[in-house]
Motif scaffolding. Structure first.
Motif, PDB file in Angstrom:
ATOM      1  N   GLU A 155      84.764  -4.193 -51.186  1.00 52.23           N
ATOM      2  CA  GLU A 155      83.514  -3.762 -50.545  1.00 52.23           C
ATOM      3  C   GLU A 155      83.159  -2.308 -50.859  1.00 52.23           C
ATOM      4  OE1 GLU A 155      83.389  -4.929 -46.434  1.00 52.23           O
ATOM      5  OE2 GLU A 155      83.025  -7.023 -46.987  1.00 52.23           O
ATOM      6  N   PHE A 167      79.865  -1.450 -52.854  1.00 48.09           N
ATOM      7  CA  PHE A 167      78.531  -1.219 -52.316  1.00 48.09           C
ATOM      8  C   PHE A 167      78.168   0.263 -52.375  1.00 48.09           C
ATOM      9  CE2 PHE A 167      79.725  -5.128 -49.698  1.00 48.09           C
ATOM     10  CZ  PHE A 167      79.248  -5.997 -50.668  1.00 48.09           C
ATOM     11  N   ASP A 168      79.151   1.142 -52.174  1.00 48.70           N
ATOM     12  CA  ASP A 168      78.913   2.590 -52.303  1.00 48.70           C
ATOM     13  C   ASP A 168      78.461   2.934 -53.715  1.00 48.70           C
ATOM     14  OD1 ASP A 168      79.687   3.271 -49.660  1.00 48.70           O
ATOM     15  OD2 ASP A 168      81.788   3.220 -50.230  1.00 48.70           O
ATOM     16  N   ARG A 197      77.714 -11.555 -45.201  1.00 47.76           N
ATOM     17  CA  ARG A 197      77.532 -10.130 -44.904  1.00 47.76           C
ATOM     18  C   ARG A 197      76.100  -9.855 -44.475  1.00 47.76           C
ATOM     19  NH1 ARG A 197      80.567  -9.815 -49.834  1.00 47.76           N
ATOM     20  NH2 ARG A 197      82.616  -8.911 -49.441  1.00 47.76           N
ATOM     21  N   ASP A 198      75.923  -8.732 -43.802  1.00 47.72           N
ATOM     22  CA  ASP A 198      74.608  -8.226 -43.405  1.00 47.72           C
ATOM     23  C   ASP A 198      74.200  -7.166 -44.430  1.00 47.72           C
ATOM     24  OD1 ASP A 198      72.402  -7.019 -42.246  1.00 47.72           O
ATOM     25  OD2 ASP A 198      73.545  -6.083 -40.627  1.00 47.72           O
ATOM     26  N   TYR A 199      73.519  -7.593 -45.490  1.00 47.98           N
ATOM     27  CA  TYR A 199      73.169  -6.656 -46.567  1.00 47.98           C
ATOM     28  C   TYR A 199      72.168  -5.606 -46.108  1.00 47.98           C
ATOM     29  CZ  TYR A 199      75.907  -9.744 -49.387  1.00 47.98           C
ATOM     30  OH  TYR A 199      76.966 -10.479 -49.865  1.00 47.98           O
ATOM     31  N   ILE A 258      74.327  -3.007 -44.421  1.00 46.98           N
ATOM     32  CA  ILE A 258      75.172  -2.318 -45.409  1.00 46.98           C
ATOM     33  C   ILE A 258      74.364  -1.279 -46.165  1.00 46.98           C
ATOM     34  CG2 ILE A 258      76.376  -2.621 -47.623  1.00 46.98           C
ATOM     35  CD1 ILE A 258      77.359  -5.368 -46.486  1.00 46.98           C
ATOM     36  N   ASP A 309      72.766   1.662 -44.211  1.00 42.89           N
ATOM     37  CA  ASP A 309      73.787   2.672 -43.919  1.00 42.89           C
ATOM     38  C   ASP A 309      74.104   3.540 -45.138  1.00 42.89           C
ATOM     39  OD1 ASP A 309      73.999   1.845 -41.306  1.00 42.89           O
ATOM     40  OD2 ASP A 309      75.888   0.742 -41.581  1.00 42.89           O
TER      41      ASP A 309
END
Length: 195
Positions: free
Chosen positions: A127, A130-131, A157-159, A162, A165
């Motif tokens: 994960e 994603f950064d 997942r809650d894209y 994510i 944020d």
């Protein structure tokens, strides 16, 4: 039963089904209808998990030329070269896992990064990707993923959560019904520091 990151990678290296993915052109048409609202044909685009290159080929045929694709499956990359030789000749196709490539890419390098049914297969151990997706995206990010389905190789997942944020604002959302993927959600994000 939970699988390891290595098992997930091995599955996709050996089960990419490029011929199946090549024929689902209504999905590429659906995607293009959103991309062309936000991205000019001379801007840089990256597809993570391009498989046989159907989406990239559709963009290429519609005058998008600054294209890059990442694909873990050797078979899919070979089929891309066979089925879309013009695309292969004029596009940077990277045969590797997203984990091995994204962390080395330049910040804000791509005007658009997009995925179609790929992030859902990212193992929880990865994960941190994603950064890096947020880091290399200069302007827009599109996710088209099954967000609520769970399977040994699909991780819900809650894209929206994510990527909001990570400095993005969701600007559009749609279901995949017209692309014959009713359980998929398309989300378009804009980098919040974008003027």
């Amino acid at each position: 039963m939970k699988k390891s990151l290595k098992e997930i990678h091995e599955y996709w290296k050996n089960n990419s089904y490029p011929e199946k993915y090549r024929v689902a052109t209504e999905r590429s048409i659906f995607l293009l209808s959103y991309i062309e609202k936000y991205i000019q044909t001379n801007q840089r685009i990256l597809e993570i998990g391009c498989n046989v290159g159907r989406n990239l080929h559709h963009l290429f045929e519609n005058n998008y030329k600054e294209l890059t694709g990442i694909e873990i499956s050797q078979e899919a990359v070979e089929q891309l070269h066979k089925n879309y030789p013009d695309l292969a000749e004029h596009t940077d196709i990277i045969h590797a896992s997203a984990e091995s490539v994204l962390k080395h890419m330049e910040q804000d390098h791509y005007d658009l990064v997009f995925t179609m049914a790929v992030l859902e297969h990212i193992h929880p151990d990865s994960e941190w990707l994603f950064d890096h997706i947020a880091r290399i995206t200069k302007s827009y990010l599109i996710t088209f993923e099954a967000e609520n389905y769970e399977h040994w190789r699909i991780f819900p997942r809650d894209y929206r959560g994510i990527f909001e944020d990570l400095g993005f604002e969701q600007v559009e959302e749609a279901t995949g019904e017209s692309a014959r993927l009713p359980n998929y959600t398309l989300r378009i994000f804009k980098k919040t520091n974008l003027k």
